[in-house]
Design an enzyme around this catalytic site. Structure first.
Site, mmCIF file in Angstrom:
data_model
loop_
_atom_site.group_PDB
_atom_site.id
_atom_site.type_symbol
_atom_site.label_atom_id
_atom_site.label_comp_id
_atom_site.label_asym_id
_atom_site.label_seq_id
_atom_site.Cartn_x
_atom_site.Cartn_y
_atom_site.Cartn_z
ATOM 1 N N HIS A 1 0.240 -1.112 -0.003
ATOM 2 C CA HIS A 1 0.162 0.337 -0.300
ATOM 3 C C HIS A 1 0.558 1.145 0.333
ATOM 4 C CE1 HIS A 1 -4.030 -1.901 1.690
ATOM 5 N NE2 HIS A 1 -3.629 -2.042 -0.024
ATOM 6 N N ASP B 1 1.128 3.789 0.959
ATOM 7 C CA ASP B 1 0.942 4.493 2.446
ATOM 8 C C ASP B 1 2.407 3.737 3.723
ATOM 9 O OD1 ASP B 1 -0.471 2.991 2.689
ATOM 10 O OD2 ASP B 1 -1.196 3.722 5.088
ATOM 11 N N HIS B 2 2.531 3.088 2.455
ATOM 12 C CA HIS B 2 3.868 2.071 3.165
ATOM 13 C C HIS B 2 5.894 2.332 2.690
ATOM 14 C CE1 HIS B 2 1.978 0.808 6.715
ATOM 15 N NE2 HIS B 2 0.749 0.847 5.954
ATOM 16 N N HIS C 1 -4.176 -8.542 6.240
ATOM 17 C CA HIS C 1 -4.997 -7.437 5.449
ATOM 18 C C HIS C 1 -5.245 -7.754 4.615
ATOM 19 C CE1 HIS C 1 -4.344 -2.896 6.181
ATOM 20 N NE2 HIS C 1 -4.015 -2.633 4.478
ATOM 21 N N HIS D 1 1.120 4.137 13.924
ATOM 22 C CA HIS D 1 -0.068 3.646 12.525
ATOM 23 C C HIS D 1 -1.370 4.834 12.681
ATOM 24 C CE1 HIS D 1 -2.738 2.668 9.028
ATOM 25 N NE2 HIS D 1 -1.224 2.579 8.474
#
EC number: 3.1.26.11
Length: 315
Positions: free
Chosen positions: A65, A67-68, A141, A270
């Site tokens: 993803h 944002d990582h 996830h 997070h």
């Protein structure tokens, strides 16, 4: 061994929190730094620390993803300009190699070092040498996501100098050999066995870093007896249904993992941008009711992990 948080936010950056990135600083142990996730803006965050990109030798991506990992191509490019010419090992789910190579090629970037790609298709040991072992396991996830367990090998015991006093040994190679547990023959013919002069070995430290996930027993297994557990805490306990719907965890669920796994310290990471001001304490209080030794981390927080200092709450 020290953890430094470069980004602690979830989803999108906010004024108070950048996106996910965490440095495990092993400067005394290996003269290296290992990164876990590289969210957008990570190299800008690094400018406010004493981290040198050339010291980064391994990068572990929990999942693909944005944002990582949106900060990864920029960091890899800048490493070349900042003296990084040694190989770098990049670990992550399948697709991480294509993502990096496509970004580098389309931007006409050129790296002055080799990237060794390790695409993880199954859990298990991903790295091991004489000082560390790193393993991963899939968590729960929306896309394939891994948690990582970093285990330091035991440290040899201290050389017991009082037992050596009668031998009148000078400082130098002989003491070093004994410290390594080797046999040494003295000038007068006597033979010393290093293991006879060593104290008990010290247990290595364990750090577990969990990427985005719902509550899962896999996290308990990864965190078993860890000195420090870093676990996502996107939402507070009152938002349990929303957390489950979006494949995330609450701070209370992270605390339950820490309690079941018998860890020493829990660091909540997070964090959703909704938890600003006094709302920050909703996350913290939910977790501390279950696992008291909990902290909600902020960008640039640093935590030293000491040998044989379990239960130490210093930051």
């Amino acid at each position: 061994m020290e953890l430094e948080f470069l980004g602690t936010g979830a989803g999108v950056p906010s004024k108070g929190r950048n996106l996910s990135s965490l440095a495990l600083k092993l400067l005394n142990e290996r003269n290296e730094i290992w990164l876990f996730d590289v969210g957008e803006g990570t190299q800008q965050q690094i400018l406010s620390t004493n981290i040198r990109p050339r010291k980064i030798t391994k990068i572990f991506i929990t999942h693909l993803h944005g944002d990582h990992l949106f900060g990864l191509p920029g960091l890899l490019s800048s490493r070349s300009f900042q003296g990084g010419d040694t190989p770098l090992d990049l670990y992550g789910p399948p697709g991480i190699k294509q993502y990096v190579q496509t970004s580098i090629a389309l931007s006409d970037s050129h790296l002055g070092y080799q990237i060794r790609y390790h695409e993880l298709k199954d859990g298990g040991i991903v790295f091991e040498d004489k000082t560390f072992k790193i393993s991963c396991q899939q968590v729960d996830h929306r896309i394939l996501c891994y948690g990582y367990r970093i285990e330091e090998k035991p440290h040899p015991g201290e050389l017991l100098m009082d037992l050596l006093a009668d031998y009148h040994l000078p400082n130098g190679p002989i003491l070093g050999q004994l410290k390594r547990g080797e046999q040494v023959k003295l000038a007068d013919g006597r033979v010393l066995n290093g293991f006879d002069f060593l104290g008990p070995s010290q247990s290595g430290r364990i750090v577990t870093i969990i990427g985005d996930t719902r509550y899962t027993d896999a996290s308990v297994q990864l965190a078993r007896n860890a000195d420090v557990l870093v676990h996502e805490s996107t939402l507070a306990g009152s938002e349990k249904k929303m957390a489950h719907r979006h494949y995330h965890s609450t701070s209370a669920q992270a605390a339950q993992i820490a309690k079941k796994a018998h860890v020493q310290k829990l660091l909540l990471n997070h964090i959703s941008a909704r938890y600003v001001g006094h709302k920050f304490y909703e996350l913290l209080n939910d977790a501390r009711k279950i696992f008291p030794n909990t902290y909600v981390v902020k960008d640039f927080d640093q935590f030293e992990i000491k040998l044989n200092q379990q239960g130490d709450d210093s930051q």
